[in-house]
Design a protein around this motif. Structure first.
Motif, PDB file in Angstrom:
ATOM      1  N   LYS A   6       0.656  -1.565   0.215  1.00  0.00           N
ATOM      2  CA  LYS A   6      -0.397   0.048   0.483  1.00  0.00           C
ATOM      3  C   LYS A   6       0.917   1.376   0.108  1.00  0.00           C
ATOM      4  CE  LYS A   6      -3.536  -2.167   2.333  1.00  0.00           C
ATOM      5  NZ  LYS A   6      -5.058  -2.325   3.908  1.00  0.00           N
ATOM      6  N   PRO A   7       0.695   2.259  -0.358  1.00  0.00           N
ATOM      7  CA  PRO A   7       2.036   3.487  -0.613  1.00  0.00           C
ATOM      8  C   PRO A   7       1.885   4.156   0.595  1.00  0.00           C
ATOM      9  CG  PRO A   7      -0.589   3.784  -2.312  1.00  0.00           C
ATOM     10  CD  PRO A   7      -0.450   2.499  -1.381  1.00  0.00           C
TER      11      PRO A   7
ATOM     12  N   PHE B 111       8.229   7.545  10.621  1.00  0.00           N
ATOM     13  CA  PHE B 111       8.587   7.306  11.903  1.00  0.00           C
ATOM     14  C   PHE B 111       8.230   5.512  12.217  1.00  0.00           C
ATOM     15  CE2 PHE B 111       5.190   6.527  15.111  1.00  0.00           C
ATOM     16  CZ  PHE B 111       5.407   6.547  16.377  1.00  0.00           C
ATOM     17  N   ALA B 112       7.625   4.603  11.217  1.00  0.00           N
ATOM     18  CA  ALA B 112       7.276   3.287  11.619  1.00  0.00           C
ATOM     19  C   ALA B 112       9.138   2.810  11.763  1.00  0.00           C
ATOM     20  CB  ALA B 112       6.586   2.567  10.878  1.00  0.00           C
ATOM     21  N   VAL B 113      10.414   3.559  11.096  1.00  0.00           N
ATOM     22  CA  VAL B 113      11.240   2.171  10.335  1.00  0.00           C
ATOM     23  C   VAL B 113      11.748   2.974  12.194  1.00  0.00           C
ATOM     24  CG1 VAL B 113      12.260   4.070   9.487  1.00  0.00           C
ATOM     25  CG2 VAL B 113      12.417   1.660   9.082  1.00  0.00           C
ATOM     26  N   VAL B 114      11.705   3.895  12.187  1.00  0.00           N
ATOM     27  CA  VAL B 114      12.511   4.591  13.510  1.00  0.00           C
ATOM     28  C   VAL B 114      12.388   3.570  14.548  1.00  0.00           C
ATOM     29  CG1 VAL B 114      12.791   6.243  15.320  1.00  0.00           C
ATOM     30  CG2 VAL B 114      13.047   6.636  12.789  1.00  0.00           C
ATOM     31  N   CYS B 115      10.808   3.493  14.871  1.00  0.00           N
ATOM     32  CA  CYS B 115      10.081   2.781  15.941  1.00  0.00           C
ATOM     33  C   CYS B 115      10.429   1.342  16.106  1.00  0.00           C
ATOM     34  CB  CYS B 115       8.921   2.824  15.994  1.00  0.00           C
ATOM     35  SG  CYS B 115       8.172   4.260  16.823  1.00  0.00           S
ATOM     36  N   ILE B 116      10.514   0.686  14.939  1.00  0.00           N
ATOM     37  CA  ILE B 116      10.702  -0.631  14.794  1.00  0.00           C
ATOM     38  C   ILE B 116      12.376  -0.925  14.850  1.00  0.00           C
ATOM     39  CG2 ILE B 116      11.355  -2.683  12.876  1.00  0.00           C
ATOM     40  CD1 ILE B 116       8.655  -2.136  13.378  1.00  0.00           C
ATOM     41  N   THR B 117      13.438   0.214  14.230  1.00  0.00           N
ATOM     42  CA  THR B 117      14.646  -0.149  14.889  1.00  0.00           C
ATOM     43  C   THR B 117      15.093   0.133  15.963  1.00  0.00           C
ATOM     44  OG1 THR B 117      15.110   0.753  12.518  1.00  0.00           O
ATOM     45  CG2 THR B 117      17.045   1.195  14.061  1.00  0.00           C
TER      46      THR B 117
ATOM     47  N   GLY C 111       7.157 -12.097  14.939  1.00  0.00           N
ATOM     48  CA  GLY C 111       7.343 -11.761  13.224  1.00  0.00           C
ATOM     49  C   GLY C 111       6.190 -11.133  12.745  1.00  0.00           C
ATOM     50  N   ILE C 112       4.952 -11.591  13.472  1.00  0.00           N
ATOM     51  CA  ILE C 112       3.532 -11.667  13.063  1.00  0.00           C
ATOM     52  C   ILE C 112       3.454 -10.142  13.939  1.00  0.00           C
ATOM     53  CG2 ILE C 112       0.689 -12.226  14.604  1.00  0.00           C
ATOM     54  CD1 ILE C 112       2.373 -15.144  13.706  1.00  0.00           C
ATOM     55  N   SER C 113       3.624 -10.026  15.621  1.00  0.00           N
ATOM     56  CA  SER C 113       3.647  -8.856  16.642  1.00  0.00           C
ATOM     57  C   SER C 113       3.636  -7.440  15.005  1.00  0.00           C
ATOM     58  CB  SER C 113       4.864  -8.843  17.397  1.00  0.00           C
ATOM     59  OG  SER C 113       4.329  -9.906  18.078  1.00  0.00           O
ATOM     60  N   LEU C 114       5.251  -7.926  14.902  1.00  0.00           N
ATOM     61  CA  LEU C 114       6.109  -6.915  14.134  1.00  0.00           C
ATOM     62  C   LEU C 114       4.718  -6.281  12.766  1.00  0.00           C
ATOM     63  CD1 LEU C 114       9.680  -7.775  13.579  1.00  0.00           C
ATOM     64  CD2 LEU C 114       8.757  -5.338  14.933  1.00  0.00           C
ATOM     65  N   LEU C 115       4.146  -6.983  12.080  1.00  0.00           N
ATOM     66  CA  LEU C 115       3.524  -7.198  11.133  1.00  0.00           C
ATOM     67  C   LEU C 115       1.596  -6.581  11.624  1.00  0.00           C
ATOM     68  CD1 LEU C 115       3.331 -10.524   8.971  1.00  0.00           C
ATOM     69  CD2 LEU C 115       4.030  -8.173   8.681  1.00  0.00           C
TER      70      LEU C 115
ATOM     71  N   ILE D 121       3.644  -2.817  12.563  1.00  0.00           N
ATOM     72  CA  ILE D 121       3.613  -2.049  11.297  1.00  0.00           C
ATOM     73  C   ILE D 121       2.166  -0.968  10.760  1.00  0.00           C
ATOM     74  CG2 ILE D 121       4.521  -1.981   9.033  1.00  0.00           C
ATOM     75  CD1 ILE D 121       6.148  -3.931   9.654  1.00  0.00           C
ATOM     76  N   PRO D 122       1.193  -1.628  10.440  1.00  0.00           N
ATOM     77  CA  PRO D 122      -0.089  -0.149  10.142  1.00  0.00           C
ATOM     78  C   PRO D 122      -0.426   0.662  11.239  1.00  0.00           C
ATOM     79  CG  PRO D 122      -0.872  -2.877  10.060  1.00  0.00           C
ATOM     80  CD  PRO D 122       1.059  -2.727  10.974  1.00  0.00           C
ATOM     81  N   VAL D 123      -0.834   0.342  12.276  1.00  0.00           N
ATOM     82  CA  VAL D 123       0.056   0.783  13.763  1.00  0.00           C
ATOM     83  C   VAL D 123       0.439   2.441  13.444  1.00  0.00           C
ATOM     84  CG1 VAL D 123      -0.430   1.114  16.044  1.00  0.00           C
ATOM     85  CG2 VAL D 123      -1.507  -0.968  14.293  1.00  0.00           C
ATOM     86  N   LEU D 124       1.654   1.862  13.648  1.00  0.00           N
ATOM     87  CA  LEU D 124       3.359   3.173  13.981  1.00  0.00           C
ATOM     88  C   LEU D 124       2.226   3.816  11.998  1.00  0.00           C
ATOM     89  CD1 LEU D 124       6.187   0.461  14.383  1.00  0.00           C
ATOM     90  CD2 LEU D 124       4.775   2.384  15.751  1.00  0.00           C
ATOM     91  N   PHE D 125       2.224   3.396  11.253  1.00  0.00           N
ATOM     92  CA  PHE D 125       2.354   3.987   9.364  1.00  0.00           C
ATOM     93  C   PHE D 125       1.104   5.159   9.885  1.00  0.00           C
ATOM     94  CE2 PHE D 125       3.955   0.826   6.244  1.00  0.00           C
ATOM     95  CZ  PHE D 125       4.646   1.098   6.878  1.00  0.00           C
ATOM     96  N   LYS D 126      -0.226   4.257  10.689  1.00  0.00           N
ATOM     97  CA  LYS D 126      -1.272   5.746  11.007  1.00  0.00           C
ATOM     98  C   LYS D 126      -1.214   6.887  12.020  1.00  0.00           C
ATOM     99  CE  LYS D 126      -5.778   3.208  10.174  1.00  0.00           C
ATOM    100  NZ  LYS D 126      -7.021   3.235  10.789  1.00  0.00           N
ATOM    101  N   VAL D 127      -0.009   6.282  13.356  1.00  0.00           N
ATOM    102  CA  VAL D 127       0.832   7.419  13.810  1.00  0.00           C
ATOM    103  C   VAL D 127       1.770   8.183  13.956  1.00  0.00           C
ATOM    104  CG1 VAL D 127       2.113   7.273  16.107  1.00  0.00           C
ATOM    105  CG2 VAL D 127       0.115   5.542  16.356  1.00  0.00           C
TER     106      VAL D 127
END
Length: 160
Positions: free
Chosen positions: A36-37, A45-51, A140-144, A147-153
């Motif tokens: 999704k775009p 934001f999401a990638v910083v949080c995951i890192t 893996g499932i937790s990260l999946l 990620i959409p939540v982090l995109f929204k935030v």
């Protein structure tokens, strides 16, 4: 277990996430059933949080290697990043016939470094196949799901 290897994981995931942060938002704007775009601000934001989560799991394991929880989270991150290099990066690149950002660092850094760490853990009887499989699935499932939540935030924070 050679605990300095934890640092190699941090370097590999950081370089992988930097590659994605630079090119993935623009790449995601093309029409695709695989992605999704996502805007730069949402993705960054999401990638910083995951890192940060990856670093926290690494440091937790480094300082408390006797903790089963710390080990499982760290091993789960290792396994998840190996899977991530194959799906979506490699599979999407093949199916779309166009480079998916993150493939190069996934194949050249995440798979070899994380595999080396996992091999080292197996060699020292520090993990079992069952622990690797379960922790990889759970993280893996937790990260999946995260990620959409982090995109929204990330979208809401940057829209403010």
């Amino acid at each position: 277990m050679e605990y300095y290897l934890v640092l190699f994981f941090c370097i590999a995931i950081t370089l992988h996430n930097i590659e994605e942060a630079i090119w993935l938002p623009t790449w995601s704007q093309q029409s695709s059933r695989f992605q999704k775009p996502v805007t730069s601000s949402e993705f960054h934001f999401a990638v910083v949080c995951i890192t940060i989560l990856a670093y926290l799991s690494s440091f937790y394991f480094f300082y408390m290697p006797e903790s089963i929880f710390a080990k499982w989270i760290f091993v789960g991150f290792l396994g998840s990043m190996i899977v991530n290099a194959i799906f979506p990066h490699l599979i999407v690149t093949i199916l779309m016939k166009k480079y998916a950002p993150g493939l190069l660092t996934g194949l050249l850094l995440n798979i070899p470094i994380n595999s080396l760490i996992i091999y080292n853990m197996f060699s020292n009887n520090f993990i079992t196949w069952k622990e690797l499989a379960i922790s990889t699935c759970v993280v893996g499932i937790s990260l999946l799901l995260l990620i959409p939540v982090l995109f929204k935030v990330g979208g809401k924070i940057t829209a403010s």
